[in-house]
Design an enzyme around this catalytic site. Sequence first.
Site, PDB file in Angstrom:
ATOM      1  N   GLU A 175       0.845  -1.199  -0.014  1.00 34.47           N
ATOM      2  CA  GLU A 175      -0.233  -0.087   0.130  1.00 34.47           C
ATOM      3  C   GLU A 175       0.937   1.096  -0.057  1.00 34.47           C
ATOM      4  O   GLU A 175       1.852   1.180   0.644  1.00 34.47           O
ATOM      5  CB  GLU A 175      -0.940   0.016   1.046  1.00 34.47           C
ATOM      6  CG  GLU A 175      -0.337  -0.248   2.674  1.00 34.47           C
ATOM      7  CD  GLU A 175       0.183   1.387   3.175  1.00 34.47           C
ATOM      8  OE1 GLU A 175      -0.343   2.271   2.416  1.00 34.47           O
ATOM      9  OE2 GLU A 175       0.784   1.295   3.919  1.00 34.47           O
ATOM     10  N   PHE A 276       7.794  16.726  -0.402  1.00 37.68           N
ATOM     11  CA  PHE A 276       8.652  16.149   0.563  1.00 37.68           C
ATOM     12  C   PHE A 276      10.166  17.010   0.881  1.00 37.68           C
ATOM     13  O   PHE A 276      11.132  16.581   1.174  1.00 37.68           O
ATOM     14  CB  PHE A 276       9.011  14.719   0.363  1.00 37.68           C
ATOM     15  CG  PHE A 276       7.853  13.881   0.780  1.00 37.68           C
ATOM     16  CD1 PHE A 276       7.613  13.267   1.885  1.00 37.68           C
ATOM     17  CD2 PHE A 276       6.865  13.462  -0.384  1.00 37.68           C
ATOM     18  CE1 PHE A 276       6.563  12.652   2.065  1.00 37.68           C
ATOM     19  CE2 PHE A 276       5.871  12.893  -0.107  1.00 37.68           C
ATOM     20  CZ  PHE A 276       5.637  12.289   1.048  1.00 37.68           C
ATOM     21  N   GLY A 280      11.436  20.979   8.601  1.00 37.80           N
ATOM     22  CA  GLY A 280      10.778  21.068   9.730  1.00 37.80           C
ATOM     23  C   GLY A 280      11.335  20.390  10.800  1.00 37.80           C
ATOM     24  O   GLY A 280      12.555  20.278  10.780  1.00 37.80           O
ATOM     25  N   CYS A 287       5.218   4.717   9.309  1.00 37.97           N
ATOM     26  CA  CYS A 287       5.822   4.000   8.051  1.00 37.97           C
ATOM     27  C   CYS A 287       7.236   4.454   7.831  1.00 37.97           C
ATOM     28  O   CYS A 287       8.125   3.594   8.142  1.00 37.97           O
ATOM     29  CB  CYS A 287       5.085   4.521   6.805  1.00 37.97           C
ATOM     30  SG  CYS A 287       3.641   3.792   6.587  1.00 37.97           S
ATOM     31  N   LYS A 348       1.353  14.398  11.613  1.00 44.20           N
ATOM     32  CA  LYS A 348       1.123  15.290  10.188  1.00 44.20           C
ATOM     33  C   LYS A 348      -0.365  15.892  10.165  1.00 44.20           C
ATOM     34  O   LYS A 348      -1.039  15.116  11.259  1.00 44.20           O
ATOM     35  CB  LYS A 348       1.493  14.632   8.836  1.00 44.20           C
ATOM     36  CG  LYS A 348       0.500  13.415   8.661  1.00 44.20           C
ATOM     37  CD  LYS A 348       0.829  12.680   7.667  1.00 44.20           C
ATOM     38  CE  LYS A 348       0.191  13.218   6.519  1.00 44.20           C
ATOM     39  NZ  LYS A 348       0.362  12.447   5.015  1.00 44.20           N
TER      40      LYS A 348
END
Length: 463
Positions: A175, A276, A280, A287, A348
């Site tokens: 996935e 990406f 930050g 994951c 997030k």
Amino acid sequence: MTITIIGSGYVGLVAGACFAQMGNDVICLDVDENKINRLKQGIIPIYEPGLESMVLENQKLGTLTFTTDKKEAIRNAQVIFIAVGTPMGDDGSADLRFVRSVAEDIGTHIEREYVVVVDKSTVPVGTAREVRSIISSAIQKRNMTLVDSAAIDSHSVQNQQGSQSIAFDVVSNPEFLKEGVAIKDFMSPDRVVIGTDSPKALEVMKSLYAPFLIKSDRLIAMGIESAEMTKYAANAMLATKISFINEMSQICERVGANINDVRLGIGSDSRIGYSFIYPGCGYGGSCFPKDVRALEKTAADFGYKARILDAVQVVNEAQKMLLVEKITQRFGENLAGKSFAVWGLSFKPETDDMREASSLVLVRELIKRGARIKAYDPKAYEQASFYLKDCLDSLSLEGSKYEALKGCAALVIITEWREFRSPDFDEIAKLLNEPIIFDGRNIYQSLNMQSKGFEYHQIGVKS
């Protein structure tokens, strides 16, 4: 098709709801009786936009059901998805005990003449072969005969003694869902990766995913090991991009460059792109941290030291401490008597997931130095109560972003939720002891915060 999904966590629940939405009959199986009972009542254990309404709609239609009955869920399924957790082991490798247990259950209970078993869980290279071996052993213990899938037609195959023969294939179907937009990702995927060496299994998977690929054929077929590797390689690449831009931000602060400008400069290169490369305070989630470590461990098991993967993790762990360092440089190491407002706890936006979140490091480190924390997150209140239960004496979870500001020395932004992007800055200044913001996601970098009267600290820009 009749589909069984074993594991009703994030991946399993999203997959189950989306397959049911396309008219399949889906059974979600889980050993957690409390979770299944809550799902039957329409109580969704995770926050994911659009998931609750889809689950409730398909439950009402009868195309999506939940059970703890292994035999009932497995015996007549045409396609069985393994979507259980693969937590990180002590040595960094993926813990496959739940996958192995499910494989044993499948071999014990399947009754159809042909079944496609799908590894949806993130698993190391070689897992599909191991799953096949476990299922085969369990079937043979039942005195049933295994035959090659190519020998199976629409009729049950009987051996000479009259006992039923069974054929099955194991497929890798990783996935690539992004938390917060998982329903959109599943319903309109940018690619569907199928790893199999069986033409029959591939045709079944093509048929299953056909409704999701009407706009374009984005199904990519490959060998099983390649599919298993693709998932890890994708997450490692994305994690590498994040750590790279964060390392550039550290250099920018020291040399006087502005990382926000640098990001625009490099992202405009089509070979790099903007995805990406937002600076930050570190990545988290279920994951990237786990998969990068697992891939590094796999490499080590085969005698190779994955130096880039090691560096990605080192940079990320250091980045999670960056806001703590900025705060202590401003206020000193002893933070006793000071309170800090924290906006955002999930790793997030658009999810309540706090696994490996940067907020966990910041909150604990500030409390360790004597501070009190007043935190607000739109969705992660329940998760915060669990993951930070050891900190509740010095942590209060507030009901609004402005309530969290009262009497605090500064505001610290960890998660870039939309409701934080255009706040009432006059209200922020009035509620804080001093108008000081530590912005861990640079969400106000385009504003002139000094003109608004704020002392503003961001990532990758010298204060």
